[in-house]
Design a protein around this motif. Sequence first.
Motif, PDB file in Angstrom:
ATOM      1  N   ALA A  89      31.107  19.683  21.906  1.00 30.68           N
ATOM      2  CA  ALA A  89      29.865  20.322  21.465  1.00 30.68           C
ATOM      3  C   ALA A  89      30.138  21.666  20.794  1.00 30.68           C
ATOM      4  O   ALA A  89      29.374  22.101  19.933  1.00 30.68           O
ATOM      5  N   ASN A  98      26.216  20.820  14.138  1.00 28.30           N
ATOM      6  CA  ASN A  98      24.787  21.000  14.369  1.00 28.30           C
ATOM      7  C   ASN A  98      24.483  22.105  15.376  1.00 28.30           C
ATOM      8  O   ASN A  98      23.383  22.647  15.373  1.00 28.30           O
ATOM      9  N   ASN A  99      25.416  22.445  16.235  1.00 22.78           N
ATOM     10  CA  ASN A  99      25.192  23.451  17.263  1.00 22.78           C
ATOM     11  C   ASN A  99      25.460  24.843  16.709  1.00 22.78           C
ATOM     12  O   ASN A  99      26.325  25.046  15.864  1.00 22.78           O
ATOM     13  N   SER A 100      24.698  25.797  17.206  1.00 18.65           N
ATOM     14  CA  SER A 100      24.893  27.186  16.785  1.00 18.65           C
ATOM     15  C   SER A 100      25.836  27.862  17.778  1.00 18.65           C
ATOM     16  O   SER A 100      25.422  28.350  18.822  1.00 18.65           O
ATOM     17  N   LEU A 121      28.005  28.942  23.683  1.00 16.65           N
ATOM     18  CA  LEU A 121      27.005  27.921  23.406  1.00 16.65           C
ATOM     19  C   LEU A 121      25.974  27.983  24.522  1.00 16.65           C
ATOM     20  O   LEU A 121      26.318  27.947  25.698  1.00 16.65           O
TER      21      LEU A 121
END
Length: 115
Positions: A17, A22-24, A38
């Motif tokens: 992840a 797509n993750n900031s 995260l």
Amino acid sequence: MKLYSKERLKHRNDISAFFNKNNSVKRISNSNYTLLLLRNNRLYCRFAVTIKKNKTNSVGRNRVKRIVREIFRIDKDKIPTGYDYFIIINKFDSYYSPSFNDCKRDLIKLFQKVL
């Protein structure tokens, strides 16, 4: 304080992840460590530690990972909750190993930048 199993990032999906587009993911670094953050929407924080194989031999890699895990365990109350942390060790010299207090000072400074 005790380091609980739920506070460790172990599963492949949790670690991947951090590298998903797509993750900031927020990145904070200094000369010795890089910290990837995260948001996890939990009441506690989780972490994983890594170091590249070309930095030192296996004894040195395992030693510095033990140091970082111990810092995390002792200073758990100083680390902001609600995040997953991926700690990358950038520099470690097995011949001149930094003291525990030096490692702790550098890592706690990074965690203070989170807020």
